[in-house]
Design a protein around this motif. Sequence first.
Motif, PDB file in Angstrom:
ATOM      1  N   TYR A 891      41.328  40.591  35.858  1.00 24.82           N
ATOM      2  CA  TYR A 891      40.926  41.868  35.279  1.00 24.82           C
ATOM      3  C   TYR A 891      39.420  41.914  35.031  1.00 24.82           C
ATOM      4  N   SER A 911      44.780  45.819  38.753  1.00 24.44           N
ATOM      5  CA  SER A 911      43.994  45.623  37.530  1.00 24.44           C
ATOM      6  C   SER A 911      44.728  46.162  36.314  1.00 24.44           C
ATOM      7  N   LEU A 915      46.201  44.244  33.083  1.00 25.77           N
ATOM      8  CA  LEU A 915      45.864  44.604  31.707  1.00 25.77           C
ATOM      9  C   LEU A 915      47.130  44.798  30.875  1.00 25.77           C
ATOM     10  N   PHE A 964      36.935  42.558  25.895  1.00 24.81           N
ATOM     11  CA  PHE A 964      37.665  43.831  26.043  1.00 24.81           C
ATOM     12  C   PHE A 964      36.832  45.008  25.533  1.00 24.81           C
ATOM     13  N   GLU A 983      44.236  53.000  31.122  1.00 24.78           N
ATOM     14  CA  GLU A 983      43.486  51.750  30.935  1.00 24.78           C
ATOM     15  C   GLU A 983      42.829  51.710  29.555  1.00 24.78           C
ATOM     16  N   LEU A 987      43.463  48.984  26.584  1.00 23.51           N
ATOM     17  CA  LEU A 987      42.366  48.201  25.994  1.00 23.51           C
ATOM     18  C   LEU A 987      42.352  48.339  24.470  1.00 23.51           C
TER      19      LEU A 987
END
Length: 1333
Positions: A891, A911, A915, A964, A983, A987
């Motif tokens: 990632y 990716s 995650l 992150f 995404e 996160l």
Amino acid sequence: MSKMKVTVDKIISLSEEDGVDELQKHLALLSDDQLTSMVTNSALKGKDTGVLIKAIFKGSPVSVSHGANRRLLVYKHCIPLCESGDLQPEVASDIIGLLMLETHSLPGDALAAIGSLYVEAIKVGEMNNGRSLELFPTVLTALAATEALAYGKGELSGDEYKKQLINSLCSSRWDPQCVIHLTTMFRDVPLSAEELQFLIEKILRMFLKLDLQEIPPLVYQLLLLSSKGCKKLVLDGVINYFKKQDQLQKEEQKNGESEDVEVQTIPQDQLRHVEGTVILHIVFAVRLDHELGREFFKSLKASQSDPLCPFSIALLLSVARIQRYEEQVFEFLKVAITKNFKDDQIQQSSKFLQDLLPQCNSVSDMILDTVKNSVFGWDHVTQGLVQLGFMLMDSFGPKAGVFGKVTDVVSAVAKTPNQLACRLGGEVLLESFKMHEPIRGEILEQVLNRLVTKTASPVTHFIELLSSIVMSAPMILLESSSKVTETFDQLSYLPLSTVQGLLKAVQPLLKVSMSIKDALILVLRKAMFSSHLDGRKAAVAGFLLLLKNFRVLGSLASSQASQAITSSQVQADVHSRYNAAANEAFCLEILSSLRRCLNQQADVRLMLYEGFHEVLRRNSQLASSIMQTLLSQLKRYFEPEQDLLPPLKLESCISAHGDQVFLQEPLAHLLCCTVHCLLWYQNVRTGGGLNDGDEEDDEDDEGGVQNELHGILESITKRMIKSELEDFELDKCAEFSTSSSVGVKNSIYAVLVMGVNEVLMEYNFITANYSKNRIEEVLELFKRYHKVSEILREKAGKGRTQSSKTPRSLLSLSFVSTLLTALFRDSTQSREESLSVLRSSGEFMRYCVSVALQKIQQLEETGHTDGPEGQSSDKTFRHLCDITSVLLWRYTNVPSTVEDAGKKEKGHSVSLLCLEGLLRVFTTVVQRYPIQMGIFLSSLDISGDGEGEGTDLTEQTAFYIRQFQRALMTQLSSGEEEFNTKEAQLLVNILSVLSRQLNPTSQQFLQMITWTVKLCKETNFEDISFSKGLLSLLFSLHVLYKSPVSLLWEMCQDIHSQLGDIDQDVEVEKQSHFAIVSMKTASSTTLLVLTQVGKVLDEVDWLIAKKKAQISSDKTISGNTQQPPGQQDSIEKAVTIQLGTLLTALHELVQTALLPGPCTDTLMRELSRTYCILTTLTKYYIQLCATQPGQLPARLEKLVKLSGSHLTPQCYCFITYVQSGELTAGGSEKTKKKKKEDEAVAAASAKVLRETKAIPNLIFNIEQYEKFLILLSKKSKVNLMQYMKLSTSRDFRINTATLEAALQEQEQDQSQQTESSQASEGTQAPKKKRRKQ
């Protein structure tokens, strides 16, 4: 001397002859000294003393002053004489008895003199013997009866004088030796309630000066004294004394050698024995005096703020032996324990509360201390401990949810109050089991009974307890082996999970006791032929466990050897009858029993396939038998003709019963088991692990089986690649519905084909040794797998419900770890070419990561994964670390933007899957491996320079948080077109999981908060889900840093300025503290803010409850706890400030034009709660005014003013706004079609129902608040109602403007339908009608 003798005789003879006059004359001749020495001599000889004193009294009439004086002289002389200890006890008691008889005839001043004599003697410590003290109560009683006494220059009544004496006595210093005598003496003294309280407080203060051994008799006397009253005071005093002694003793133990000379070291055993005796005295007293029992419970309930200590818990448990109190005791303890855990949880989750209050005492520690203390002969407590332990485990154990599912997710660490209480119950029982021999049998029996009877609810907590008991004392359990074997008889009727847990727990016993093992085998053999499927599965589970744990001679030493038992615990019969050679026959016999299962249902076979690999690893000498069994089973479904396709006979794997089709042979699992056993065995042989002493032909035989299996697997691989879907009767046209038998058959075939392909992929990759051709075969197998999975997904999508989830992958966790590492991080030159084959397929990469995701999810939910090593916690953890390391590297090194730009494929990008995997991993590790978090983070070293290693947990976590944070900032800086919501959400979620691992007092935590606040203030992306995630993170962090009220206020201002005011004419000042709050996100933010408001209100409510409890307990203990004038209590101050800021924030929201729906409903609810809590606060001050009259704090007046002038009027406007909003929404519906109209009516009526509750509730709560304010105003003499305005919002209100508009509209409608003259008539009538309404 002779003269004296004559005189004594003379006095006695005169007395006997009734010559009173002569006697008086004779006595008058004697001086005081002669008289006293005469009495002394007579008393010392122990002869005629009583007669002599009687004679003296006879010759000393009270009516004459010298007679009264002589009597007084005798009293004054005899009292010290009896106390001196020179007399024989019976002589002394005779004298005192005589004096008691004559006391009431003494004049008042003589009684006063004797009373003063006693008080003086006690003050100087001359009453240590206590013999003459029996007379004192009689003196005091007589004194109280006299009418008037000269006192100083005036006079006092006898009763007042008695009070003066008692007061003087209790105020003076007592010699410790006379405390018990005085306490005994006071039982006979008539005392008023105040005097009794004063006296008992004095005795309780003396406890500290007494020797420990003197405490039990003193407590006994105190309990007898308490029959007069002050029962609660006595009990509280005794409990507090022992509480302090326990604390002192603990501190001394902690500090080792205490340097403090003043504190006398308390011998622990002596203290415990004294406590035990005192408990017995109190319990005995409670048995006889139920009033005492009632007072005991009253006192415990009243002192809610800090009620328990090890001594009072032991006392409670002893009192529980009295039947009438049993239920009460356990109910009280249950409530106290859960309340303590809940309070602790509330306090730990809020920095505001931590700063305000000290850490609350842990009741669980106290209970465990009680268990430890009970070892000192407290047999009266042990039974209560057992009951308490089981009550906690029964009440708070995991509960069965819908359809028998466990509702509590079992995590490695107990977190909720219920889980903590259940764990405490287990600890109490385990410690009691270790310490007290008499109750061991009962504990074991009750645990086993629960395993057998509680089949509907989960029993994992009881299995854990049983396992701990077995581990702590296996030999002791052998004494109760009959109980264990009785439980075995029920095995085939128990749920499978219980059977597995039970057998695992008692497994150490099987190695030590032949009888238990034999009983188990007998039961398992019967279960093998049980009519219940669960019974047969239980048999398989049992036999597999035995195979794992009875190792055959020459087997490899396993790193996972079964739980060890020290040799000192093992009896001799182990060595004589139990050896590895005997184990071989035993194991082979079990294997032959298990082979029968290969003809049973798929579930039973499945268990066998899942267990064989573990057996092989633990017991490598069974390899040839197991491999042979698997080979013969596989041959039943393998098509030996090399030219025929498909290579497997799928039709043999299913069977039909009537219309139903079901799986008979889980072929993919059989293949999976075969592959894993084969690869493991090959590994061991190449490593030279097996014994070389075996016979040659045996080796050849095993080698033959091995080669044959390799041949079969390679043949299946080649032919599976050649096979088309049609060969399995599967193609895009095939039916997969669950309603028809053909559909079910096709679904089963599809799952089997997918499973077989997966197993072959793993086999070929591992045996390929990175050869390009073999790796290409792996990719071909994947393509076949993918085709079937796509068809299944399409068909499921077409169905009404998405019933078929992706079947569980058969890849093992270790292989997933190896494969991901190879795909993403293997840069070895020689492997580059072959790995590039797999890397070129995006689908394959995605598939690998999604399988990893599936495995991690399974680990999170159940604590283990399918496949080999899935049950071993350590190995799973190791694989988890490796997988995470790869996902994190992938990632961070391949940004999703780069990847997405290259190729837009359906489904998530790799990716994003990585995650998602990382989020699941972090959640899983926090939940399942919290203690190993540090090891986990240091194993992820993605930078390669060891930056994350070798530091403490907070620093390691902060390092990954920064990674992150960077990724999120990159997302946000890419602009709204490039912004990937999913995404960004992932996160934020990862950041929130990781930030919980930071120490809230650390610098890193502060940095995290500062960063989050800055982000919320500067980010203006109008993405609802992202803003919700980010704000939730902000609130969860902020509450551990300081109270979030000021933050809430600022957000409410932002929401108000974004959505505008309920009064459209008012323009709201534009404010923007947080850019993240926009028109689009305002509604969702409102709901989040209101949730936080609810939490703040909970905290305030909790604090007020604490203060209320404190007032009531202070009132009962000391009667007066005056606050220093002008100084407000810190908790009261904090509560007022919190509520003040909240009112200001709500004042903003109430004026905001919120959309009708969840926002307005929730706001109504929170407003109602706010007024409820304001009412509670008002009641608290009313209570405070009653106990501590004084001025109201200025802050409270400000708060009342704020609520009255700011919030309440706006609340009524808001109610009007909400109702008018509903009406307009209802009016517009009329224009819709009939169907829609009906739906709207239904929805509107549901809303009206909801509204009818919310609005009246709010109005009622406002009025309740005002009602109690009026009460407080009266009590405090401060007019608080001056700030309140009379409310106007009622059901019968007429808004003239709205009415006129409605009437005009009606006129226009009617004028269109009729003539103008008729119209004017028609409009007048309804107008009048309307007005009447």
